[in-house]
Motif scaffolding. Structure first.
Motif, PDB file in Angstrom:
ATOM      1  N   GLN A   1       0.850  -1.184   0.000  1.00  0.00           N
ATOM      2  CA  GLN A   1       0.000   0.000   0.000  1.00  0.00           C
ATOM      3  C   GLN A   1       0.884   1.230   0.000  1.00  0.00           C
ATOM      4  O   GLN A   1       2.082   1.151   0.149  1.00  0.00           O
ATOM      5  CB  GLN A   1      -0.863   0.044   1.259  1.00  0.00           C
ATOM      6  CG  GLN A   1      -1.515  -1.247   1.610  1.00  0.00           C
ATOM      7  CD  GLN A   1      -2.203  -1.147   2.944  1.00  0.00           C
ATOM      8  OE1 GLN A   1      -3.258  -0.561   3.058  1.00  0.00           O
ATOM      9  NE2 GLN A   1      -1.611  -1.717   3.963  1.00  0.00           N
ATOM     10  N   HIS A   2       0.250   2.349  -0.132  1.00  0.00           N
ATOM     11  CA  HIS A   2       0.953   3.613   0.022  1.00  0.00           C
ATOM     12  C   HIS A   2       1.431   3.718   1.473  1.00  0.00           C
ATOM     13  O   HIS A   2       0.725   3.309   2.389  1.00  0.00           O
ATOM     14  CB  HIS A   2      -0.024   4.760  -0.301  1.00  0.00           C
ATOM     15  CG  HIS A   2       0.641   6.074  -0.467  1.00  0.00           C
ATOM     16  ND1 HIS A   2       1.014   6.823   0.610  1.00  0.00           N
ATOM     17  CD2 HIS A   2       1.024   6.759  -1.564  1.00  0.00           C
ATOM     18  CE1 HIS A   2       1.591   7.926   0.178  1.00  0.00           C
ATOM     19  NE2 HIS A   2       1.602   7.908  -1.146  1.00  0.00           N
ATOM     20  N   PRO A   3       2.655   4.262   1.693  1.00  0.00           N
ATOM     21  CA  PRO A   3       3.206   4.307   3.057  1.00  0.00           C
ATOM     22  C   PRO A   3       2.308   4.987   4.075  1.00  0.00           C
ATOM     23  O   PRO A   3       2.436   4.729   5.286  1.00  0.00           O
ATOM     24  CB  PRO A   3       4.503   5.114   2.887  1.00  0.00           C
ATOM     25  CG  PRO A   3       4.856   4.989   1.465  1.00  0.00           C
ATOM     26  CD  PRO A   3       3.611   4.748   0.689  1.00  0.00           C
ATOM     27  N   VAL A   4       1.401   5.818   3.608  1.00  0.00           N
ATOM     28  CA  VAL A   4       0.493   6.481   4.547  1.00  0.00           C
ATOM     29  C   VAL A   4      -0.287   5.447   5.367  1.00  0.00           C
ATOM     30  O   VAL A   4      -0.724   5.719   6.481  1.00  0.00           O
ATOM     31  CB  VAL A   4      -0.458   7.421   3.781  1.00  0.00           C
ATOM     32  CG1 VAL A   4      -1.594   7.891   4.664  1.00  0.00           C
ATOM     33  CG2 VAL A   4       0.302   8.610   3.264  1.00  0.00           C
ATOM     34  N   ALA A   5      -0.394   4.240   4.818  1.00  0.00           N
ATOM     35  CA  ALA A   5      -1.088   3.178   5.544  1.00  0.00           C
ATOM     36  C   ALA A   5      -0.506   2.980   6.931  1.00  0.00           C
ATOM     37  O   ALA A   5      -1.213   2.578   7.856  1.00  0.00           O
ATOM     38  CB  ALA A   5      -1.012   1.875   4.756  1.00  0.00           C
TER      39      ALA A   5
ATOM     40  N   LEU B   1      -4.444   3.709  -0.795  1.00  0.00           N
ATOM     41  CA  LEU B   1      -4.133   3.472  -2.199  1.00  0.00           C
ATOM     42  C   LEU B   1      -4.394   4.772  -2.954  1.00  0.00           C
ATOM     43  O   LEU B   1      -5.223   5.562  -2.543  1.00  0.00           O
ATOM     44  CB  LEU B   1      -5.089   2.429  -2.782  1.00  0.00           C
ATOM     45  CG  LEU B   1      -4.715   0.964  -2.719  1.00  0.00           C
ATOM     46  CD1 LEU B   1      -5.762   0.164  -3.446  1.00  0.00           C
ATOM     47  CD2 LEU B   1      -3.360   0.702  -3.322  1.00  0.00           C
ATOM     48  N   SER B   2      -3.694   4.959  -4.023  1.00  0.00           N
ATOM     49  CA  SER B   2      -4.044   6.117  -4.835  1.00  0.00           C
ATOM     50  C   SER B   2      -5.378   5.837  -5.508  1.00  0.00           C
ATOM     51  O   SER B   2      -5.754   4.687  -5.712  1.00  0.00           O
ATOM     52  CB  SER B   2      -2.969   6.368  -5.885  1.00  0.00           C
ATOM     53  OG  SER B   2      -2.991   5.330  -6.830  1.00  0.00           O
ATOM     54  N   ARG B   3      -6.107   6.888  -5.820  1.00  0.00           N
ATOM     55  CA  ARG B   3      -7.438   6.707  -6.364  1.00  0.00           C
ATOM     56  C   ARG B   3      -7.433   5.922  -7.678  1.00  0.00           C
ATOM     57  O   ARG B   3      -8.264   5.044  -7.889  1.00  0.00           O
ATOM     58  CB  ARG B   3      -8.118   8.064  -6.566  1.00  0.00           C
ATOM     59  CG  ARG B   3      -9.560   7.958  -6.993  1.00  0.00           C
ATOM     60  CD  ARG B   3     -10.276   9.259  -6.864  1.00  0.00           C
ATOM     61  NE  ARG B   3     -10.768   9.516  -5.519  1.00  0.00           N
ATOM     62  CZ  ARG B   3     -11.858   8.943  -5.012  1.00  0.00           C
ATOM     63  NH1 ARG B   3     -12.558   8.087  -5.712  1.00  0.00           N
ATOM     64  NH2 ARG B   3     -12.262   9.228  -3.800  1.00  0.00           N
ATOM     65  N   GLU B   4      -6.441   6.228  -8.517  1.00  0.00           N
ATOM     66  CA  GLU B   4      -6.405   5.535  -9.815  1.00  0.00           C
ATOM     67  C   GLU B   4      -6.226   4.037  -9.598  1.00  0.00           C
ATOM     68  O   GLU B   4      -6.875   3.208 -10.224  1.00  0.00           O
ATOM     69  CB  GLU B   4      -5.246   6.033 -10.697  1.00  0.00           C
ATOM     70  CG  GLU B   4      -5.240   7.505 -11.007  1.00  0.00           C
ATOM     71  CD  GLU B   4      -4.572   8.309  -9.920  1.00  0.00           C
ATOM     72  OE1 GLU B   4      -3.342   8.143  -9.742  1.00  0.00           O
ATOM     73  OE2 GLU B   4      -5.256   9.085  -9.223  1.00  0.00           O
TER      74      GLU B   4
ATOM     75  N   PHE C   1      -3.682  13.163   1.879  1.00  0.00           N
ATOM     76  CA  PHE C   1      -2.692  12.684   0.915  1.00  0.00           C
ATOM     77  C   PHE C   1      -3.316  12.312  -0.422  1.00  0.00           C
ATOM     78  O   PHE C   1      -2.647  11.749  -1.276  1.00  0.00           O
ATOM     79  CB  PHE C   1      -1.962  11.460   1.489  1.00  0.00           C
ATOM     80  CG  PHE C   1      -1.131  11.791   2.688  1.00  0.00           C
ATOM     81  CD1 PHE C   1       0.160  12.266   2.547  1.00  0.00           C
ATOM     82  CD2 PHE C   1      -1.640  11.636   3.969  1.00  0.00           C
ATOM     83  CE1 PHE C   1       0.923  12.584   3.655  1.00  0.00           C
ATOM     84  CE2 PHE C   1      -0.876  11.949   5.077  1.00  0.00           C
ATOM     85  CZ  PHE C   1       0.409  12.428   4.921  1.00  0.00           C
ATOM     86  N   GLY C   2      -4.595  12.589  -0.559  1.00  0.00           N
ATOM     87  CA  GLY C   2      -5.262  12.268  -1.821  1.00  0.00           C
ATOM     88  C   GLY C   2      -5.372  10.782  -2.079  1.00  0.00           C
ATOM     89  O   GLY C   2      -5.238  10.321  -3.209  1.00  0.00           O
TER      90      GLY C   2
END
Lengths: 496, 161
Positions: free
Chosen positions: A7-11, A128-131, A106-107
């Motif tokens: 996942q994105h590190p923001v997780a 996750l990023s939206r895309e 973080f979008g």
């Protein structure tokens, strides 16, 4: 997406926050009991805790991978205990995309995948990023709809996506008439009862005397009642506003996409073929203005939502049919034009039922509370409600559809397909037997459990007729000849 | 209205229910028993009249629950399973008639506690996506047969939720 991904590190942060939220009380206890008196010591505790949480978050982020392979979503996670989760796409019921405060900074979005009957906490990819989320979703959906797609591709022209959103005006109306008063009232009531923890009685009296010298106890009681009502109304107003801010329904080819929420953006994807029933709710405060709420029951979705999803929070009753016609045409039915209603002899039972709860409340209040005598006004209101419950109960069929309507406080009309029915019940107690009445109940699947819709005290032969109708799905039987509504004066001849 | 479902439960269900009610009633009798104990050993502040009344009430209740209710319950219970639907009727005061389309059945199993086992009986539990239904106290063989039949019919008619 054929190799394991992180996942994105923001997780890491969201995970830490999740842990924090899950153990909030323990942490408070640790801080207050373990921290001792010294402030610096307390500070160390807090810093230590935050660092620990972040380390935990990073570790679980490192250990969390997901992978999509030929329509199978594979999730591996767990810091100490490795957990592997395999979800085949044709078992997936709902894919939720939501964005909490952190994610929105973080979008990013969180994706939650739900299957029928499983608790879904573990199938959550929290950053996750939206895309990427959309990609994941469309791939999972594609695998499901693979076959159907081939057929549907024949009609070339992509049906344009229709979007319905809630206007600001409707949002405000919805918020100010929301039926959440009850919940809010209990919260505010609880808060009021805790108030003496912080302020002593004397301080309150001083405050009152300083500001309202002429107040009597009667006016105080009235004013505090008004105050509590106002605060709870405000509370329900704000929560509804937050919940339904930016509400929109998007109609896609195979699914509905519902998004809403101010701080936490929530997106629900509900495939049409998972929808089990539609409910039209007419709240007590909205009914006079002709507004209704539409609710969907769908299989495999949502523990939090009480197993139903709001399809549209507030819609003019007149426009509802137009809306349903475009969004869910199979559930667009004129309500209750003909069918069976409780016969006149059932009215007594409807009235008596409200007495069961109004009378004890009144008697207790009368005996125990000052001014309790005024609770007698509950009696006519209760009887009125009972009468209205009697007027609003009914059941009818049209084609393959059963429409069943009843009122507790708000009127609920359920539109159910015969082929979705899980079970049907008839109930009769000795009193009903004497009056040849019966309760009629249907069960549909909703979320992990079910939901039932019932209509009470309808004539035995009517109940049997509809019961029979439901049993007839398999054979090509004559449909019920619904007689035109003969509410409520025509006495129905009784037979058993 | 069709007539009531045609199969009855096993006749020994009555005895099995009696035994299980008896056992649960024994627990209930702990309440007046402790009350008697307190009034004998302790300061004896409790009114003997109240304790006697509670005991008497419980005896009557237990008598009803053990001797009459299982009989009535048995008489009211009937079930019928065919390839399309499961039809159940039950209830002591409130009579419930339930219809479950066979193709809605998610799973079906038989269950057997120690009391049922000693009488050679078993319950059949039928679950749909929304509800759970139980046909209680069938002969073991019948129970297995019912379970297998439902499961077979359900497989034949398998479709979406």
């Amino acid at each position: 997406m054929s190799k394991p991904e992180r996942q994105h590190p923001v997780a890491a942060i969201t995970k830490a926050l999740d842990v924090l939220r899950g153990n909030f009380i323990t942490i408070l206890l640790v801080i207050f009991i373990g921290g001792g008196d010294e402030d610096t010591f307390l500070l160390y505790w807090i810093i230590g805790m935050v660092v620990l949480l972040l380390i935990w978050g990073v570790l679980s982020w490192l250990r969390f991978t997901f992978e999509l392979n030929e329509g199978e979503l594979k999730i591996e996670q767990g810091v100490f205990v490795r957990k592997k989760l395999y979800l085949t796409s044709d078992r997936i019921q709902v894919i939720d995309i939501s964005a909490g405060v952190i994610q929105r900074i973080f979008g990013l979005v969180a994706v939650e995948v739900k299957t029928a009957g499983s608790s879904s906490k573990e199938a959550k990819i929290s950053a996750l990023s939206r895309e990427k989320a959309e990609e994941l979703k469309s791939k999972l959906r594609q695998a499901v709809n693979g076959k159907e797609k081939d057929i549907e591709h024949e009609d070339r022209d992509e049906p344009e996506q229709k979007v319905y959103s809630l206007t600001t005006r409707d949002l405000l109306v919805a918020a100010s008439t929301s039926g959440r008063m009850g919940v809010a009232l209990s919260i505010v009531g609880a808060a009021f009862s805790q108030i003496d923890q912080f302020i002593s009685d004397e301080e309150i009296y001083q405050f009152i005397e300083a500001n309202m010298p002429q107040s009597t106890s009667a006016s105080l009681v009235i004013m505090s009642i008004i105050g509590i009502l106002l605060i709870s109304w405000l509370f329900s107003f704000i929560t509804t506003l937050i919940t339904y801010y930016g509400f929109s329904v998007e109609v896609r080819k195979n699914e509905l996409l519902i998004s809403r929420g101010l701080f936490e953006r929530i997106q629900l994807t509900i495939p049409f073929n998972r929808i089990q029933a539609v409910q039209v709710k007419e709240g007590l405060m909205r009914q006079p203005f002709g507004y209704v709420t539409l609710v969907i029951e769908s299989a495999g979705y949502g523990e939090k939502e009480g197993n139903s999803t709001v399809l549209f929070p507030l819609i003019d009753k007149g426009k509802m049919h137009g809306f349903l016609k475009e969004v869910l045409p199979e559930y667009n039915y004129e309500m209750m034009q003909q069918g069976a209603v409780p016969p006149k002899r059932a009215l007594r039972r409807y009235l008596i039922r409200t007495l069961w709860w109004t009378l004890p409340v009144i008697l207790v209040a009368w005996a125990a509370i000052p001014y309790g005598v005024y609770t007698w006004f509950l009696l006519p209101m209760g009887l009125l409600l009972g009468y209205q419950q009697y007027r609003d109960a009914g059941i009818c069929t049209e084609g393959d559809t059963l429409i069943i309507s009843a009122r507790q406080l708000s009127k609920k009309t359920a539109i159910v397909k015969r082929y979705r029915m899980q079970a049907t019940q008839l109930k009769q107690n000795p009193f009903q037997k004497r009056m040849t009445l019966r309760d009629f109940i249907v069960h549909v699947a909703s979320g992990n459990q079910g939901r039932s819709f019932s209509v009470r005290d309808i004539a035995v032969q009517d109940a049997n007729r509809y019961w029979q109708w439901l049993a007839m799905e398999r054979q090509s039987q004559p449909e019920i000849q619904d007689t035109p509504f003969n509410h409520p004066d025509a006495e129905v001849s009784s037979e058993d | 209205m069709r007539s009531s479902p045609k199969n009855n439960l096993s006749k020994s269900a009555i005895s099995a229910w009696r035994v299980s009610t008896l056992l649960s009633m024994l627990f209930l009798f702990l309440i007046p028993l402790t009350m008697w104990m307190i009034s004998y050993l302790g300061s004896g502040q409790m009114s003997l009249w109240i304790i006697s009344a509670i005991t008497f009430g419980l005896v009557v209740l237990a008598g009803l629950a053990i001797f009459f209710i299982p009989e009535i319950r048995w008489q009211r219970w009937s079930y019928q399973v065919d390839e399309h639907e499961i039809d159940l009727q039950s209830g002591i005061l409130i009579i419930t008639r339930t219809l479950v389309p066979v193709k809605r059945v998610q799973h079906v199993d038989t269950r057997q506690g120690p009391i049922l086992r000693s009488y050679g009986l078993a319950d059949v539990t039928i679950s749909t996506a929304a509800t759970t239904h139980r046909i209680p106290a069938l002969e073991e063989e019948t129970a297995e047969d019912v379970r297998d039949r439902i499961s077979k019919f359900a497989r034949l008619a398998k479709e979406d939720v």
